[in-house]
Design a protein around this motif. Structure first.
Motif, PDB file in Angstrom:
ATOM      1  N   LEU A  96       0.835  -1.195   0.000  1.00 47.86           N
ATOM      2  CA  LEU A  96       0.000   0.000   0.000  1.00 47.86           C
ATOM      3  C   LEU A  96       0.869   1.244   0.000  1.00 47.86           C
ATOM      4  CD1 LEU A  96      -2.886  -0.710   2.540  1.00 47.86           C
ATOM      5  CD2 LEU A  96      -2.923  -0.902   0.071  1.00 47.86           C
ATOM      6  N   THR A  97       0.453   2.233  -0.738  1.00 49.57           N
ATOM      7  CA  THR A  97       1.082   3.546  -0.611  1.00 49.57           C
ATOM      8  C   THR A  97       0.379   4.285   0.526  1.00 49.57           C
ATOM      9  OG1 THR A  97      -0.494   4.542  -2.117  1.00 49.57           O
ATOM     10  CG2 THR A  97       1.496   3.637  -3.074  1.00 49.57           C
ATOM     11  N   ALA A  98       0.762   5.518   0.741  1.00 52.59           N
ATOM     12  CA  ALA A  98       0.100   6.296   1.786  1.00 52.59           C
ATOM     13  C   ALA A  98      -1.383   6.462   1.475  1.00 52.59           C
ATOM     14  CB  ALA A  98       0.768   7.662   1.914  1.00 52.59           C
ATOM     15  N   SER A  99      -1.678   6.795   0.237  1.00 54.23           N
ATOM     16  CA  SER A  99      -3.077   6.910  -0.156  1.00 54.23           C
ATOM     17  C   SER A  99      -3.799   5.589   0.014  1.00 54.23           C
ATOM     18  CB  SER A  99      -3.199   7.334  -1.617  1.00 54.23           C
ATOM     19  OG  SER A  99      -2.720   8.630  -1.806  1.00 54.23           O
ATOM     20  N   GLY A 100      -3.125   4.541  -0.402  1.00 56.74           N
ATOM     21  CA  GLY A 100      -3.726   3.227  -0.293  1.00 56.74           C
ATOM     22  C   GLY A 100      -4.058   2.874   1.140  1.00 56.74           C
ATOM     23  N   ALA A 101      -3.194   3.274   2.054  1.00 54.76           N
ATOM     24  CA  ALA A 101      -3.441   2.971   3.454  1.00 54.76           C
ATOM     25  C   ALA A 101      -4.667   3.731   3.958  1.00 54.76           C
ATOM     26  CB  ALA A 101      -2.213   3.332   4.289  1.00 54.76           C
ATOM     27  N   GLN A 102      -4.777   4.981   3.524  1.00 56.47           N
ATOM     28  CA  GLN A 102      -5.965   5.752   3.899  1.00 56.47           C
ATOM     29  C   GLN A 102      -7.230   5.097   3.371  1.00 56.47           C
ATOM     30  OE1 GLN A 102      -5.589   9.764   2.552  1.00 56.47           O
ATOM     31  NE2 GLN A 102      -3.882  10.249   3.921  1.00 56.47           N
ATOM     32  N   LEU A 103      -7.127   4.677   2.125  1.00 56.53           N
ATOM     33  CA  LEU A 103      -8.263   4.015   1.510  1.00 56.53           C
ATOM     34  C   LEU A 103      -8.621   2.753   2.269  1.00 56.53           C
ATOM     35  CD1 LEU A 103     -10.261   3.753  -0.763  1.00 56.53           C
ATOM     36  CD2 LEU A 103      -8.434   2.889  -2.221  1.00 56.53           C
ATOM     37  N   CYS A 104      -7.620   1.993   2.598  1.00 56.50           N
ATOM     38  CA  CYS A 104      -7.832   0.732   3.299  1.00 56.50           C
ATOM     39  C   CYS A 104      -8.536   0.952   4.628  1.00 56.50           C
ATOM     40  CB  CYS A 104      -6.486   0.044   3.511  1.00 56.50           C
ATOM     41  SG  CYS A 104      -6.610  -1.558   4.309  1.00 56.50           S
ATOM     42  N   GLU A 105      -8.141   2.006   5.302  1.00 55.46           N
ATOM     43  CA  GLU A 105      -8.794   2.312   6.578  1.00 55.46           C
ATOM     44  C   GLU A 105     -10.296   2.483   6.406  1.00 55.46           C
ATOM     45  OE1 GLU A 105      -7.426   5.601   9.079  1.00 55.46           O
ATOM     46  OE2 GLU A 105      -5.398   5.071   8.376  1.00 55.46           O
ATOM     47  N   ARG A 106     -10.666   3.180   5.343  1.00 51.87           N
ATOM     48  CA  ARG A 106     -12.098   3.420   5.107  1.00 51.87           C
ATOM     49  C   ARG A 106     -12.813   2.182   4.611  1.00 51.87           C
ATOM     50  NH1 ARG A 106      -8.671   7.886   5.246  1.00 51.87           N
ATOM     51  NH2 ARG A 106      -9.847   9.699   5.974  1.00 51.87           N
ATOM     52  N   LEU A 107     -12.059   1.293   4.045  1.00 48.76           N
ATOM     53  CA  LEU A 107     -12.667   0.111   3.444  1.00 48.76           C
ATOM     54  C   LEU A 107     -12.909  -0.990   4.470  1.00 48.76           C
ATOM     55  CD1 LEU A 107     -13.296   0.557   0.629  1.00 48.76           C
ATOM     56  CD2 LEU A 107     -11.063  -0.303  -0.022  1.00 48.76           C
TER      57      LEU A 107
END
Lengths: 122, 122
Positions: A96-107
């Motif tokens: 995950l990139t930083a954005s990906g990690a943020q996305l993952c949190e919401r998912l």
DNA sequence: AATATATACTGTCGAGTCCGAAGTTTTGGT
DNA sequence: ACCAAAACTTCGGACTCGACAGTATATATT
């Protein structure tokens, strides 16, 4: 238009402004609206650096082309990073990139809830 | 999400058990992976009882057949309720069910975040 | 009186997208 | 020489989407 008034309760006229934005969420949402996209993000988030084969075997019956396309899209969109080791046989790691990690949190809450819903596979 | 644990997750062998479930989230996730599905849920959640025309005009350029299909699917799946007033011209109101509301809760952070991401349309 | 309007769809058709099975490439092992 | 493994492509069929037209009916307009 301009209805006189006192008709059935108007809805759209009295909306909070932030509702409008739902009409043009083409970017991320569109990306997530493809098969396995959300699951891939969460999976990579859960297991950290993930190899292609790891991901492939975590989903039961995904085709490699579909998964490959999905991964490329997520990499292109900047939610995953791809690190290819120059070896034979090849080894590729997705993270995950930083954005990906943020996305993952919401998912996560969504997928967890989805898993609890009667998702009984026969 | 329990993020603590400073040690990096290593591989598939040491996965938390709940990761396996990502492989068969066909039900809800599949439903949400269609165009406008997530946005419809959140839109109805935001404006309460929503008429067909309200929803149609909130999205720019959706075709009536697509939207109609989406709504039917969400009703069938039990996330939306459909209340048809017996009047002419017809009036139909869609509303979140209890499940739909739960879903919407999980969806909101995602869509809000998505809206903030560079969703710049050109 | 006859026509137009509004609403919530449904049907059809063509174009476009997506998915999954099988094939490809490269090197090391036997 | 031949096979196996890893990470992809290629290909054809299946599915989905959007544009447009049509349906039903009470009220409004001309």
């Amino acid at each position: 238009m301009a209805k006189s008034d006192s008709s059935p309760p108007d809805s759209l006229d009295s909306l909070p402004a932030d509702v409008e934005c739902y009409c043009q969420l083409d970017g991320v949402i569109d990306l997530l609206s493809r098969q396995y996209a959300m699951q891939v993000i969460c999976l990579v988030g859960a297991i950290g650096p993930a190899r292609y084969g790891d991901i492939e075997s975590a989903f039961d019956g995904v085709s490699s082309s579909t998964l490959s396309t999905r991964l490329s899209e997520l990499v292109d969109a900047g939610y995953l990073s791809r690190h290819q080791h120059e070896e034979i046989p090849p080894r590729v790691e997705y993270e995950l990139t930083a954005s990906g990690a943020q996305l993952c949190e919401r998912l996560q809450p969504l997928l967890e809830w989805a898993g609890q819903q009667g998702d009984l596979p026969s």
